[in-house]
Design a protein around this motif. Structure first.
Motif, PDB file in Angstrom:
ATOM      1  N   ILE A 156      -5.065   1.476  -3.931  1.00  0.00           N
ATOM      2  CA  ILE A 156      -3.906   1.056  -3.151  1.00  0.00           C
ATOM      3  C   ILE A 156      -4.154  -0.277  -2.454  1.00  0.00           C
ATOM      4  N   ASP A 189      -4.434  -4.188  -1.626  1.00  0.00           N
ATOM      5  CA  ASP A 189      -3.714  -5.377  -2.052  1.00  0.00           C
ATOM      6  C   ASP A 189      -4.720  -6.508  -2.270  1.00  0.00           C
ATOM      7  N   GLN A 221       0.828  -1.201   0.000  1.00  0.00           N
ATOM      8  CA  GLN A 221       0.000   0.000   0.000  1.00  0.00           C
ATOM      9  C   GLN A 221       0.864   1.253   0.000  1.00  0.00           C
TER      10      GLN A 221
END
Length: 334
Positions: free
Chosen positions: A71, A73, A32
Motif C-alpha cells: 500500500i 506510495d 494508501q
C-alpha cells in the motif's frame, strides 16, 4: 500499525468510504486508503468487504485489518531504509531478477513489517549495484509469496519490464508450479479446484471459498493439481495455479478437506485423523511438524516470456526442511 476500528456517529452523513477514512485516520494518504479498499482490507459491520463506491451510514462499524499488501506510495518507497540481507539471487540482467525467497521472509513492507522484508534487501542490493536511482515504485514486484511459503519470485527492474510481466500474469500465460504436502489421501490422481475465493468473515486472517450464490464476496480462482507420491496419511502434490489469489492453494485444499501440512491458519498444524493413527505414527508426525515449522508449500518453477521476447524457465529445488520430511515419509510409509 495495529488493526484499526472506527464506528460512524449516529448523525453521520452518507459519504464515500475513502473520504470517511481520510477524515478519521491520521497519516494515511488517499492512495494508501484506495489500495486497502482494492485489496479487500476494509470491512464494514464484520461482514462486508467494501468497494470504493460504498457509502458510510450512521453507526457503521469499520475495520482495517493488519496486512502486508503493497500500500506504499512513491514517497514511502523512497523512504525505505535499505538493509543488507543475504538474498539468494538465481539470475539477474538489466530487466529482471529472479530470487529464491526463504520461508519466514515477508516480501513487502506493511502493517507490522517495517524491517527485514525482501523489498528492504532489494533496495540495498540495487544501491550496491550502481543502480542508486532504481525506482521501486515503478518497477519491483510483479507477484508475491506468503511469508512462510518458499521459492521463486520475479522482480522487474524497470517500468517496461513490470508492465510486460504484468500483462502475462493478467493473460495467465506465466506458468507457476508449486509443490505441497497435504494431509490425507486424495481420491483422484489429478484434478482442478475452482471457486470464488474471498476473506473469511469468521476469521479475517484466512480465505474461504464461497458458493455460487455468494460469488460477489470473492474472486474466481483455479488450481490444477496432480499427485506425485502417497504416504498413507499425507500426499505430496504438484500444483499449477491459473489465478494468483491470496492463499489460493492453501484455501483450495482446506476446501477439499486436505489442509497443507503444518498450515496453522487452515488447520494443518494438527495431526490429521489422529484417532486412526497409531502411537508410533503420532510420534512420527510430531517430529515432522518440528522439522518443518510452517506450511509445506514451495514455488518450484517459473516459465515466462522475458521482456526481450525470449522464453525463460527457472527451477528451484525444495528447501532442506521440506526435503527431510519427504525423505522421512518415504522411509516410514513406502
Amino acid at each position: 500499525m495495529k488493526k484499526i476500528e472506527i464506528i460512524a456517529k449516529k448523525n453521520q452523513q452518507e459519504i464515500r468510504i475513502d473520504k470517511f477514512l481520510r477524515k478519521n485516520i491520521e497519516n494515511m494518504s488517499r492512495n494508501q486508503i484506495q489500495k486497502l479498499i482494492f485489496f479487500g482490507k476494509v470491512i464494514v459491520n464484520q461482514q462486508y468487504i467494501v468497494k470504493k463506491n460504498y457509502k458510510i451510514k450512521p453507526l457503521d462499524f469499520v475495520e482495517i485489518e493488519n496486512s502486508s499488501i503493497p500500500i506504499l506510495d512513491n514517497l514511502e518507497y523512497k523512504n525505505i531504509i535499505p538493509e543488507k540481507i543475504n538474498l539468494n539471487i538465481l539470475y539477474e540482467d538489466e530487466d529482471i531478477l529472479i530470487v529464491n525467497k526463504p520461508a519466514g521472509m515477508v516480501v513487502h513492507p506493511g502493517f507490522g513489517n517495517y524491517k527485514g522484508t525482501l523489498i528492504h534487501g532489494l533496495k540495498y542490493h540495487f544501491q550496491n549495484s550502481n543502480l542508486d536511482e532504481f525506482d521501486l515504485y515503478r518497477s519491483g514486484l510483479v507477484h508475491r509469496l506468503d511469508k512462510d511459503t518458499s521459492g521463486l519470485l520475479i522482480i522487474a527492474k524497470n517500468e517496461y519490464s513490470k508492465k510486460y510481466l504484468f500483462q502475462q500474469f493478467n493473460l495467465k500465460t506465466i506458468q507457476r508450479e508449486y509443490r505441497a504436502l497435504i494431509w490425507g489421501n486424495l481420491l483422484e490422481e489429478k484434478g482442478i479446484i475452482t471457486g470464488f475465493i474471498g476473506r473469511d468473515p469468521k476469521n479475517r486472517k484466512r480465505m474461504t471459498i464461497f458458493r455460487k450464490n455468494e460469488s460477489y464476496k470473492g474472486k474466481y480462482s483455479v488450481t490444477h493439481y496432480k499427485v506425485l507420491e502417497r504416504f498413507k496419511y499425507l500426499t505430496y502434490i504438484s500444483c499449477n495455479i491459473k489465478t494468483g489469489k491470496t492463499h489460493q492453494i492453501r484455501a483450495h485444499f482446506k476446501y477439499l478437506g486436505h489442509p497443507l501440512f503444518h498450515d496453522s491458519i487452515y488447520g494443518g498444524n494438527k495431526i490429521f485423523m489422529k484417532k486412526k493413527c497409531s502411537k508410533k505414527n503420532i510420534e512420527f508426525f510430531n517430529t515432522c511438524l518440528k522439522i518443518l515449522p510452517r506450511q509445506a508449500l514451495h514455488s518450484i518453477s517459473l516459465s515466462f516470456i522475458h521482456p526481450k521476447n525470449e522464453k525463460f524457465y527457472f527451477y528451484c529445488p525444495i528447501p532442506e526442511d521440506f526435503k527431510i520430511v519427504l525423505q522421512k515419509c518415504r522411509t516410514a510409509f513406502n
